[in-house]
Design a protein around this motif. Structure first.
Motif, PDB file in Angstrom:
ATOM      1  N   TYR A   1      -6.367   0.939  -7.184  1.00  0.00           N
ATOM      2  CA  TYR A   1      -5.551   2.117  -7.420  1.00  0.00           C
ATOM      3  C   TYR A   1      -6.507   3.289  -7.584  1.00  0.00           C
ATOM      4  CZ  TYR A   1      -2.524   5.610  -9.500  1.00  0.00           C
ATOM      5  OH  TYR A   1      -1.837   6.773  -9.741  1.00  0.00           O
ATOM      6  N   ARG A   2      -6.183   4.412  -6.927  1.00  0.00           N
ATOM      7  CA  ARG A   2      -7.060   5.584  -6.956  1.00  0.00           C
ATOM      8  C   ARG A   2      -6.230   6.824  -7.241  1.00  0.00           C
ATOM      9  NH1 ARG A   2      -9.015   5.212  -2.143  1.00  0.00           N
ATOM     10  NH2 ARG A   2     -10.909   4.072  -2.749  1.00  0.00           N
TER      11      ARG A   2
ATOM     12  N   TRP B   1     -10.592  -1.506  -9.392  1.00  0.00           N
ATOM     13  CA  TRP B   1     -10.684  -2.492  -8.321  1.00  0.00           C
ATOM     14  C   TRP B   1     -10.651  -3.903  -8.892  1.00  0.00           C
ATOM     15  CZ3 TRP B   1     -11.163  -1.438  -3.029  1.00  0.00           C
ATOM     16  CH2 TRP B   1     -11.336  -0.092  -2.705  1.00  0.00           C
TER      17      TRP B   1
ATOM     18  N   ASN C   1      -7.864  -5.239  -4.249  1.00  0.00           N
ATOM     19  CA  ASN C   1      -6.747  -4.544  -4.880  1.00  0.00           C
ATOM     20  C   ASN C   1      -7.298  -3.306  -5.578  1.00  0.00           C
ATOM     21  OD1 ASN C   1      -4.320  -6.730  -4.903  1.00  0.00           O
ATOM     22  ND2 ASN C   1      -6.282  -7.756  -5.178  1.00  0.00           N
TER      23      ASN C   1
ATOM     24  N   SER D   1       0.679   5.937  -0.513  1.00  0.00           N
ATOM     25  CA  SER D   1      -0.050   7.175  -0.747  1.00  0.00           C
ATOM     26  C   SER D   1       0.953   8.236  -1.185  1.00  0.00           C
ATOM     27  CB  SER D   1      -0.785   7.628   0.522  1.00  0.00           C
ATOM     28  OG  SER D   1      -1.441   8.847   0.326  1.00  0.00           O
TER      29      SER D   1
ATOM     30  N   GLU E   1     -10.463   5.377 -10.410  1.00  0.00           N
ATOM     31  CA  GLU E   1      -9.968   4.226  -9.663  1.00  0.00           C
ATOM     32  C   GLU E   1     -10.290   2.930 -10.375  1.00  0.00           C
ATOM     33  OE1 GLU E   1     -13.361   3.485  -6.336  1.00  0.00           O
ATOM     34  OE2 GLU E   1     -12.145   5.303  -6.098  1.00  0.00           O
TER      35      GLU E   1
ATOM     36  N   SER F   1      -2.511  10.170  -5.153  1.00  0.00           N
ATOM     37  CA  SER F   1      -2.884   8.803  -5.529  1.00  0.00           C
ATOM     38  C   SER F   1      -2.629   7.865  -4.361  1.00  0.00           C
ATOM     39  CB  SER F   1      -2.101   8.337  -6.763  1.00  0.00           C
ATOM     40  OG  SER F   1      -0.705   8.324  -6.501  1.00  0.00           O
ATOM     41  N   THR F   2      -3.414   6.811  -4.300  1.00  0.00           N
ATOM     42  CA  THR F   2      -3.269   5.771  -3.283  1.00  0.00           C
ATOM     43  C   THR F   2      -3.452   4.419  -3.958  1.00  0.00           C
ATOM     44  OG1 THR F   2      -5.621   5.959  -2.711  1.00  0.00           O
ATOM     45  CG2 THR F   2      -4.061   7.198  -1.366  1.00  0.00           C
ATOM     46  N   PHE F   3      -2.867   3.386  -3.357  1.00  0.00           N
ATOM     47  CA  PHE F   3      -3.044   2.041  -3.899  1.00  0.00           C
ATOM     48  C   PHE F   3      -2.986   1.029  -2.769  1.00  0.00           C
ATOM     49  CE2 PHE F   3       1.567   2.313  -3.708  1.00  0.00           C
ATOM     50  CZ  PHE F   3       1.944   1.033  -3.330  1.00  0.00           C
TER      51      PHE F   3
ATOM     52  N   ILE G   1      -2.619  -3.446  -2.461  1.00  0.00           N
ATOM     53  CA  ILE G   1      -2.457  -4.726  -3.155  1.00  0.00           C
ATOM     54  C   ILE G   1      -2.530  -5.849  -2.122  1.00  0.00           C
ATOM     55  CG2 ILE G   1      -0.896  -6.183  -4.494  1.00  0.00           C
ATOM     56  CD1 ILE G   1       0.344  -3.623  -5.601  1.00  0.00           C
TER      57      ILE G   1
ATOM     58  N   ASN H   1       0.850  -1.185   0.000  1.00  0.00           N
ATOM     59  CA  ASN H   1       0.000   0.000   0.000  1.00  0.00           C
ATOM     60  C   ASN H   1       0.885   1.234   0.000  1.00  0.00           C
ATOM     61  OD1 ASN H   1       0.408   0.881   2.933  1.00  0.00           O
ATOM     62  ND2 ASN H   1      -0.433  -1.168   3.228  1.00  0.00           N
TER      63      ASN H   1
END
Length: 719
Positions: free
Chosen positions: A327-328, A343, A325, A290, A341, A299-301, A303, A288
């Protein structure tokens, strides 16, 4: 010619010929011109280059630059570490020299004592030294043996590196030698970043047997590190865990995982057809982060992925049944917001079919709310889209755009009126609708579209006044809303499935979550809230109901409380007393029989040291569709401080829905899911804990049963 005697209180004299000034402050100062020696007596303070020395007497020889201090000597280095000694002889920079009767008090409270020592280039070399962060006096001020201590003939302390190193160290517990170590090093404070062993984990588990994990911390740089965690088990093959952390100029991220090679039992434990595969690679990966790219973009993610369904449970990593999972990417300024995003999910239940689990990529939402007002109200524009794909199921695509106008104001009598007007258009495309997992959620293949106009008028009348020694507020509320019906025909339902009437959505224009379903028709919604505030006491209560004015059959499933003209009653009660008592009750009552259809209670009592949390949930809706299935459960958790250093803690979850199809079920009415019980001892330098966990659910090669976790922590030895 220098003065022979300077006799005055706290006068400061500087050595003007030194490269860096040495500041003296003392009750008395004298100067011997023959020996070129300055003698300071009585509460002497010497400061130079971040070092501070205090003593009863200090002499400074200008010829060789030696500073000798005697009597209650204290030297504080730039890092805040404090040396106490009977006598020290230092260079004029106060960094190097010989020390007699050495006691180093570290910044975090640890103590390092030695008979003699020397400092060179800021590094202390000690003889016959003892280290311990434990208290050496009891509550009455009397000396006592520290709980644990390290003894060594030779010890060095490097404050710049934040390390204490030992040669031929002996570890003593309650004064009894229990371990000999030829060499040892550890950080000199809890915040130091130094490579070395961390605190080991010892577990006893039904599925994996006895296991020992020994993490090793590797300091790669001030902004990044790596933890390597090998684990040995008695019942399965060893595993290796890794975690990498990195703090960049844009933000933090981390990646980690655990890997092993073992077989997988393919059927439920206890089944006659139980088979075990050959050893294969099994793993879990996570990550993860940010990042703030600039003042507008971030952005944030996250996994999470695993090799098979039961690896997380069997190796006591997680009890999750679904891994997410994403990504944004977001952009925000004063009047707009953009969110993009994607998912993907991994189902871990035995009944999950990965081909039917959706992949949402992309999901786009955009909102624009200009500062200028239109007819006294605020205008907001929205646009969104979503693509939902499955490898073995229905695919759907949506594009939406609309605008909402809202104006709030007060009448002369104090009523608060909110007017809302909404217009939205949706376009859908559906492929392979015949392969939908639930036919009731399937649309019709091809393109479909709809236009949704809606309007609402919301009237609230807050009435406040004194009552019961405090202030009460009664707020009746009524809302009129209208929009067309029949807007959901042939539209797939991907994001509006888990619908339920509750106090938080009672006054929404559409009680469906998401975009795909719209609750049309004309209705009136009414309710009231009451609150009373007294010093340290707050009680709030809400209740409400809605009535649909048209006779068009509802698309909402029977049992949601919204399928007939009159809805069920919904409400919420909250009681707060100070900061140590919080009770919340949410409910839904059948409109005819007043039978409880939803009953949810959450209670928290206590503070950080002692607390109790209790929760209860019962859904009695008789729907039986996916997320709307009935369930009943109770949960509790808490912590109790038994004594100054001793505490117990625990938690339990009980499924009250009904016994599972399991011969080991405890009763026909309930089944424990899991519980945890532990006891902890924690003082200023030592922590010990034992935790007993038990799972009552088996899942293929994960066996129901007990596990025990033992934890020992010595301050500054590991983390």
């Amino acid at each position: 010619m220098a003065q022979d005697i300077i006799d005055q209180t706290r006068e400061t004299v500087q050595t003007i010929d030194a490269p860096e000034p040495v500041d003296f402050a003392a009750d008395q100062l004298s100067y011997d011109a023959d020996t070129k020696t300055v003698t300071a007596t009585g509460e002497v303070v010497v400061v130079r280059g971040g070092y501070r020395l205090t003593a009863d007497e200090v002499t400074y020889r200008r010829d060789d630059g030696v500073v000798t201090a005697t009597g209650n000597v204290v030297v504080i280095d730039p890092g805040g570490n404090e040396i106490n000694a009977n006598e020290v002889a230092l260079t004029d920079e106060l960094k190097d020299g010989a020390i007699d009767g050495f006691l180093l008090v570290l910044q975090d409270g640890g103590r390092l004592a030695a008979s003699t020592g020397a400092r060179k280039d800021g590094i202390s070399s000690l003889n016959r030294a003892i280290y311990s962060p434990c208290d050496v006096v009891d509550s009455n001020g009397c000396p006592k043996e520290p709980l644990w201590q390290l003894k060594a003939d030779q010890v060095s302390h490097d404050p710049e590196a934040g390390k204490i190193r030992y040669k031929d160290a002996r570890f003593e517990f309650f004064g009894v030698p229990v371990l000999w170590l030829p060499s040892l090093s550890h950080a000199d404070n809890v915040e130091a970043r130094a490579s070395g062993l961390l605190i080991p984990d010892l577990r006893v588990d039904r599925s994996t047997g006895v296991s020992v994990t020994q993490p090793y911390f590797i300091d790669l740089a001030p902004n990044r590190d790596l933890v390597v965690s090998p684990t040995l088990y008695t019942e399965v093959n060893p595993s290796l865990g890794l975690e990498y952390r990195h703090l960049t100029s844009k933000g933090p991220f981390k990646f980690g995982g655990q890997v092993t090679v073992s077989g997988v039992q393919e059927n439920r434990v206890g089944s006659p057809s139980l088979t075990t595969t050959e050893d294969e690679l099994r793993f879990y990966l996570y990550g993860n982060g940010s990042f703030q790219h600039d003042e507008h973009w971030r952005s944030t993610f996250g996994i999470r992925a695993t090799s098979d369904d039961t690896f997380l449970r069997r190796y006591d990593i997680s009890r999750d049944t679904n891994l997410r999972n994403f990504y944004r990417l977001e952009r925000q300024d004063t009047d707009s917001f953009l969110n993009i995003e994607g998912w993907a999910f991994q189902g871990l239940r035995a009944t999950d079919d990965q081909g039917l689990i959706p992949i949402a990529l992309p999901i786009v939402d955009f909102t624009y709310a200009p500062q200028d007002r239109l007819m006294g109200g605020r205008l907001t524009f929205d646009a969104s889209g979503a693509a939902i794909n499955r490898t073995d199921g229905m695919d759907s695509y949506r594009v939406s755009a609309g605008a909402e106008w809202q104006r709030r104001g007060f009448t002369a009598l104090g009523q608060r009126i909110t007017a809302t007007a909404l217009l939205r258009g949706d376009a859908y495309r559906t492929d392979d609708s015949d392969r939908a997992e639930f036919p009731i959620y399937a649309g019709r293949d091809g393109w479909q579209g709809r236009i949704i106009p809606a309007a609402a008028l919301d009237i609230e009348w807050p009435l406040a006044g004194p009552a019961f020694g405090g202030t009460q507020m009664i707020t009746p509320r009524v809302q009129f809303s209208a929009s067309p019906t029949g807007l959901n025909d042939d539209i797939p339902n991907e994001d509006s499935r888990s619908v339920d009437l509750e106090s938080t959505n009672l006054f929404d224009i559409s009680r469906f979550p998401g975009h795909d379903r719209w609750e049309g028709g004309a209705r009136v919604t009414y309710g009231a809230s009451w609150s009373i505030r007294r010093p340290r006491i707050l009680f709030e209560a809400d209740i409400g109901q809605s009535y649909r004015l048209n006779d068009t059959p509802s698309i909402l499933p029977k049992g949601t409380g919204l399928d007939e003209n009159f809805s069920d009653f919904v409400g919420r009660n909250t009681l707060r007393i100070g900061r140590r008592f919080d009770l919340t009750h949410r409910y839904r009552l059948d409109k005819e029989s007043l039978e409880i259809r939803r009953n949810e209670v959450d209670l928290t009592v206590g503070g950080r040291r002692d607390y109790l949390t209790v929760g209860y949930l019962r859904l009695n809706r008789n729907i039986g569709i996916e997320d709307l299935a009935d369930r009943e459960e109770a949960r509790a958790g808490g912590r109790l401080q038994l004594a100054r250093y001793w505490s117990i803690f625990g938690s339990v979850i009980i499924d009250l829905t009904g016994a599972r199809d399991d011969p080991l079920s405890l009763s026909d009415g309930f089944e424990p899911v899991r519980h945890r019980l532990g006891i902890t001892y924690e003082d200023e330098c030592f922590e010990f804990g034992v935790t007993w966990k038990r799972d009552y659910v088996s899942d293929r090669d994960f066996e129901r049963g007990s596990s025990f976790l033992f934890r020992v922590s010595l301050k500054n030895l590991g983390r």
